[in-house]
Scaffold this active site. Structure first.
Site, PDB file in Angstrom:
ATOM      1  N   GLY A 288      36.884 -15.500  21.340  1.00 37.33           N
ATOM      2  CA  GLY A 288      37.964 -16.316  22.055  1.00 37.33           C
ATOM      3  C   GLY A 288      39.394 -15.730  22.132  1.00 37.33           C
ATOM      4  O   GLY A 288      39.721 -15.394  20.876  1.00 37.33           O
ATOM      5  N   GLU A 290      42.876 -18.553  22.713  1.00 38.00           N
ATOM      6  CA  GLU A 290      43.520 -19.715  21.819  1.00 38.00           C
ATOM      7  C   GLU A 290      44.435 -20.414  23.025  1.00 38.00           C
ATOM      8  O   GLU A 290      45.299 -21.223  22.979  1.00 38.00           O
ATOM      9  CB  GLU A 290      43.499 -20.596  20.850  1.00 38.00           C
ATOM     10  CG  GLU A 290      44.663 -19.650  19.873  1.00 38.00           C
ATOM     11  CD  GLU A 290      44.350 -18.153  18.986  1.00 38.00           C
ATOM     12  OE1 GLU A 290      43.585 -17.872  19.440  1.00 38.00           O
ATOM     13  OE2 GLU A 290      45.535 -17.984  18.290  1.00 38.00           O
ATOM     14  N   HIS A 314      36.666 -23.335  16.748  1.00 39.30           N
ATOM     15  CA  HIS A 314      37.823 -23.029  16.290  1.00 39.30           C
ATOM     16  C   HIS A 314      38.888 -22.463  17.282  1.00 39.30           C
ATOM     17  O   HIS A 314      40.353 -23.307  16.791  1.00 39.30           O
ATOM     18  CB  HIS A 314      37.321 -21.023  15.744  1.00 39.30           C
ATOM     19  CG  HIS A 314      37.830 -19.881  15.282  1.00 39.30           C
ATOM     20  ND1 HIS A 314      38.455 -19.997  13.842  1.00 39.30           N
ATOM     21  CD2 HIS A 314      39.276 -19.383  16.203  1.00 39.30           C
ATOM     22  CE1 HIS A 314      39.068 -18.456  13.954  1.00 39.30           C
ATOM     23  NE2 HIS A 314      40.095 -18.907  15.459  1.00 39.30           N
ATOM     24  N   GLU A 315      38.159 -22.768  17.872  1.00 38.81           N
ATOM     25  CA  GLU A 315      39.582 -22.500  19.901  1.00 38.81           C
ATOM     26  C   GLU A 315      40.602 -23.702  19.720  1.00 38.81           C
ATOM     27  O   GLU A 315      41.488 -23.456  19.767  1.00 38.81           O
ATOM     28  CB  GLU A 315      39.358 -21.517  20.761  1.00 38.81           C
ATOM     29  CG  GLU A 315      38.574 -20.241  20.420  1.00 38.81           C
ATOM     30  CD  GLU A 315      39.329 -19.497  20.101  1.00 38.81           C
ATOM     31  OE1 GLU A 315      40.298 -19.145  19.744  1.00 38.81           O
ATOM     32  OE2 GLU A 315      38.876 -18.198  19.395  1.00 38.81           O
ATOM     33  N   HIS A 318      42.295 -24.157  17.028  1.00 33.64           N
ATOM     34  CA  HIS A 318      44.292 -23.659  16.789  1.00 33.64           C
ATOM     35  C   HIS A 318      44.898 -23.361  18.408  1.00 33.64           C
ATOM     36  O   HIS A 318      46.145 -24.331  17.672  1.00 33.64           O
ATOM     37  CB  HIS A 318      43.812 -22.385  17.769  1.00 33.64           C
ATOM     38  CG  HIS A 318      44.017 -21.123  17.130  1.00 33.64           C
ATOM     39  ND1 HIS A 318      44.627 -20.370  15.954  1.00 33.64           N
ATOM     40  CD2 HIS A 318      42.952 -20.204  17.353  1.00 33.64           C
ATOM     41  CE1 HIS A 318      44.109 -19.411  15.432  1.00 33.64           C
ATOM     42  NE2 HIS A 318      42.240 -19.462  15.608  1.00 33.64           N
ATOM     43  N   GLU A 337      45.818 -18.356  11.010  1.00 39.05           N
ATOM     44  CA  GLU A 337      43.676 -17.807  11.459  1.00 39.05           C
ATOM     45  C   GLU A 337      42.975 -18.602  10.296  1.00 39.05           C
ATOM     46  O   GLU A 337      42.214 -18.980  10.134  1.00 39.05           O
ATOM     47  CB  GLU A 337      43.238 -16.798  11.363  1.00 39.05           C
ATOM     48  CG  GLU A 337      43.806 -15.805  12.857  1.00 39.05           C
ATOM     49  CD  GLU A 337      43.646 -16.604  13.889  1.00 39.05           C
ATOM     50  OE1 GLU A 337      42.454 -17.396  13.720  1.00 39.05           O
ATOM     51  OE2 GLU A 337      43.625 -16.051  15.267  1.00 39.05           O
ATOM     52  N   ASP A 392      48.220  -5.405  15.690  1.00 39.68           N
ATOM     53  CA  ASP A 392      46.640  -5.502  15.759  1.00 39.68           C
ATOM     54  C   ASP A 392      46.016  -5.668  14.840  1.00 39.68           C
ATOM     55  O   ASP A 392      44.802  -6.256  14.571  1.00 39.68           O
ATOM     56  CB  ASP A 392      46.053  -5.056  17.133  1.00 39.68           C
ATOM     57  CG  ASP A 392      47.257  -5.684  18.162  1.00 39.68           C
ATOM     58  OD1 ASP A 392      47.324  -7.084  18.564  1.00 39.68           O
ATOM     59  OD2 ASP A 392      46.679  -4.945  19.252  1.00 39.68           O
ATOM     60  N   TYR A 400      41.210 -14.427   8.338  1.00 40.22           N
ATOM     61  CA  TYR A 400      40.500 -16.093   8.647  1.00 40.22           C
ATOM     62  C   TYR A 400      40.133 -16.101   7.412  1.00 40.22           C
ATOM     63  O   TYR A 400      40.270 -17.290   7.117  1.00 40.22           O
ATOM     64  CB  TYR A 400      39.704 -15.208   9.859  1.00 40.22           C
ATOM     65  CG  TYR A 400      39.909 -14.846  11.228  1.00 40.22           C
ATOM     66  CD1 TYR A 400      41.024 -13.485  11.198  1.00 40.22           C
ATOM     67  CD2 TYR A 400      39.980 -15.872  12.289  1.00 40.22           C
ATOM     68  CE1 TYR A 400      41.393 -13.081  12.366  1.00 40.22           C
ATOM     69  CE2 TYR A 400      40.172 -14.881  13.226  1.00 40.22           C
ATOM     70  CZ  TYR A 400      40.624 -14.225  13.658  1.00 40.22           C
ATOM     71  OH  TYR A 400      41.567 -13.494  14.547  1.00 40.22           O
TER      72      TYR A 400
HETATM   73 ZN   LIG Z   1      41.734 -17.688  15.724  1.00 38.33          ZN
END
Ligand SMILES: [Zn+2]
Length: 620
Positions: A288, A290, A314-315, A318, A337, A392, A400
């Site tokens: 996903g 956010e 999770h999203e 955020h 995260e 990235d 996370y």
């Molecule tokens: Zn995330």
């Protein structure tokens, strides 16, 4: 590779920077942006873009309202990547527009190109006319055949980490926030949506207007265009999707309002108005994204049994951690995260019960341990050192899950009530601001470490934030259900019971995942076949189960799974799944040609970010 002494030196530098220097935080600098935001800032932007599916191109202009920090500033530097800049205009506050001169600098493989615009002393606005190109890494253009309905083309953006600059020339750093409005022209039969105030009953006329009144970091500017329809789930939540997914998604995610209510109670009122979900085609590279007010979601979590809805938690989380309080550059991704994973698990416990949350927690720890085993030690610290590298690269389970475990440790030590208060205060005090690791640590010290001395030491904090790997004694969440699964598996492996005696009907997806993850990596072919015959893992429609099984089966060259692996890789583009599958195939000498054949067929359907990661796996 980094030598140990260098790592120790880095740790020392960090410790000094955090705990010994006077209490003036350093001005955060973003190693991944050219923008001169300390001199001039764009705080409000206007987009006017046409979506041309035939040319696979956006064209139009972006207008920036200037906020001068340095009254003498003569240039504004924007980030750009793979854009054709047609002309630049500037205006004074009377609205008189004139041509502005500009230069597009040398291409940097990671950062793109600086677009330097020469300002006059009266300039209050600039307007950049531009076109995107095939190399605009933040956009994926899908042909009709690549969509779920297969009737209309589809476009979506993915701006995080630094891809907004590939479809909008702007100051592309999370250190800065900008509000925006947009006018988007599309083919008449398609609907455009953005990370803004989407209307649930817009007339489908190919001319759409959006306003995002709250300031957001550039990586949260988002657009999607396709044959989209809307279905409401509650007063404040709904789903946009192609027709194939619409009803299924609305049923799968109909607890979203409940999650929102719980989240608001825990950490403060949901700050963004509506919360809608957009279901993307299966090539979407992430689980996903956010994007505020409108999270972008992979269809691979629509399973019919709500087993993977932690992604929505999770999203949604955020909306606070990340979107409201934002990492100031990508070295500090764990602040986005780690907080979000922690928050997600808390939401899951509140909405679906602690037993499920404990299982998801344990599965996450397993993912983290797998990542840590593969990463360079420097990349396993929470605060990363990504200057000169692609941001990235920051997106491993370290940011996370290690981030989550650190916060869980703090909660365990200080107690839930104090820690809830700490997090609420953090979101409130730093709302709509950027946050870096040093500032966070100072806040932590003031609010918890100094207030309650002797509970957690600075050395412990430093070890978690700057040290490599997973510290000993990391917090766990024991799961009775998982212990039971492990016991039964042992009994089966010892041939004390048969597969028919497993309570497999009662097991949830999480229990199955634990069962598969625990299986010995050198399982005999007959055992693999026995499991597959009993439980059809090779045919599983649940992507998590299928990929967990493939992780075991591919290295053992279990041939019955291979046709399904191929089908999966041709259909799905989520990097979390496809990158490890390609890696496993390439590590198996018997499957390298097979992997290459699949990739040749599948590549055109993958997002540029997914392609880049698979190319790396192929050694490209
Ligand atoms: Zn995330």
């Amino acid at each position: 590779m980094l030598k140990l002494w260098m790592f120790v030196a880095l740790l020392l530098c960090h410790s000094l920077a955090v705990f010994a220097v006077p209490p003036v935080p350093p001005v955060p600098t973003d190693p991944h942006s050219f923008a001169n935001i300390e001199q001039v800032q764009s705080r409000k932007l206007t987009l006017d873009l046409t979506v041309d599916f035939e040319q696979q191109q956006l064209h139009g202009f972006v207008e920036h309202e200037l906020h001068r920090k340095d009254p003498k500033v003569e240039q504004m530097i924007l980030d750009s990547r793979a854009l054709v800049i047609e002309k630049v205009l500037q205006a004074n506050d009377q609205g008189d527009w004139q041509i502005a001169t500009f230069t597009l600098g040398e291409v940097d493989a990671i950062k793109g190109q600086p677009l330097t615009i020469n300002l006059v002393s009266t300039t209050t606005k600039i307007r950049v006319y531009y076109r995107t190109t095939a190399a605009s890494s933040g956009l994926q253009w899908l042909s009709a055949a690549q969509t779920s309905e297969k009737r209309q083309p589809f476009l979506f953006s993915q701006s995080q980490a630094i891809h907004a600059r590939s479809w909008i020339p702007l100051q592309d750093t999370p250190a800065l926030r900008v509000s925006y409005q947009a006018r988007i022209r599309t083919p008449k039969q398609l609907l455009a949506v953005m990370s803004a105030d989407n209307s649930q009953n817009t007339e489908r006329d190919g001319d759409y207007r959006f306003v995002m009144p709250q300031p957001i970091p550039s990586y949260l500017i988002a657009i999607a265009v396709g044959d989209l329809h809307f279905q409401s789930m509650s007063e404040h939540t709904g789903v946009y999707a192609e027709k194939t997914w619409l009803a299924k998604a609305a049923a799968e995610f109909n607890d979203t309002q409940k999650m929102m209510d719980v989240a608001s109670k825990l950490y403060g009122q949901y700050p963004w108005g509506r919360y809608d979900l957009l279901i993307l085609p299966a090539s979407f590279p992430f689980g996903g994204m956010e994007n505020p007010r409108l999270s972008f979601i992979t269809p691979t979590v629509i399973t019919g049994d709500k087993s993977l809805v932690s992604l929505i938690a999770h999203e949604l989380a955020h909306s606070w951690s990340g979107n409201l309080v934002t990492n100031s550059n990508w070295n500090d991704l764990w602040l986005n995260e780690g907080f979000t994973n922690f928050f997600e698990n808390r939401l899951m416990a509140e909405v679906y019960g602690p037993a499920r949350a404990a299982m998801e927690y344990s599965l996450s720890v397993k993912d983290l341990q797998r990542d840590i085993a593969e990463l360079e030690p420097l990349d396993t610290a929470l605060q990363l050192q990504l200057a000169g590298r692609d941001p990235d690269d920051a997106f491993s389970q370290v940011a996370y899950v290690k981030g989550q475990l650190f916060l869980q440790l703090l909660e365990n030590k200080f107690g839930r009530t104090r820690f809830d208060g700490f997090i609420s205060a953090y979101f409130q005090q730093f709302a709509f601001q950027s946050m870096d690791t040093q500032t966070f640590l100072k806040f932590l010290q003031q609010q918890l470490l100094d207030k309650y001395p002797g509970v957690v030491s600075q050395a412990e904090v430093e070890q978690w934030v700057f040290g490599p790997g997973l510290p000993q004694g990391f917090p766990t969440q024991p799961s009775d259900a998982f212990e039971q699964v492990a016991k039964l598996q042992q009994a089966w492996l010892a041939q004390e019971i048969g597969l028919a005696e497993l309570p497999s009907q009662a097991w949830t997806v999480h229990e199955w995942l634990h069962f598969i993850n625990l299986l010995p990596r050198d399982l005999a072919p007959a055992k693999l076949a026995e499991l597959d015959a009993a439980f059809s893992f090779s045919q599983s429609g649940n992507a998590e189960i299928f990929v967990a099984w493939s992780r075991l089966a591919i290295p053992l060259n279990y041939l019955p799974v291979m046709p399904q692996v191929k089908q999966f890789l041709l259909r799905v583009g989520r990097t979390k799944f496809v990158v490890p599958l390609y890696r496993l195939l390439l590590d198996n000498p018997a499957q390298q040609v097979f992997a290459n054949d699949i990739y040749q067929q599948a590549k055109a359907g993958y997002h540029p970010l997914t392609q880049a990661q698979i190319d790396k796996a192929f050694g490209g």
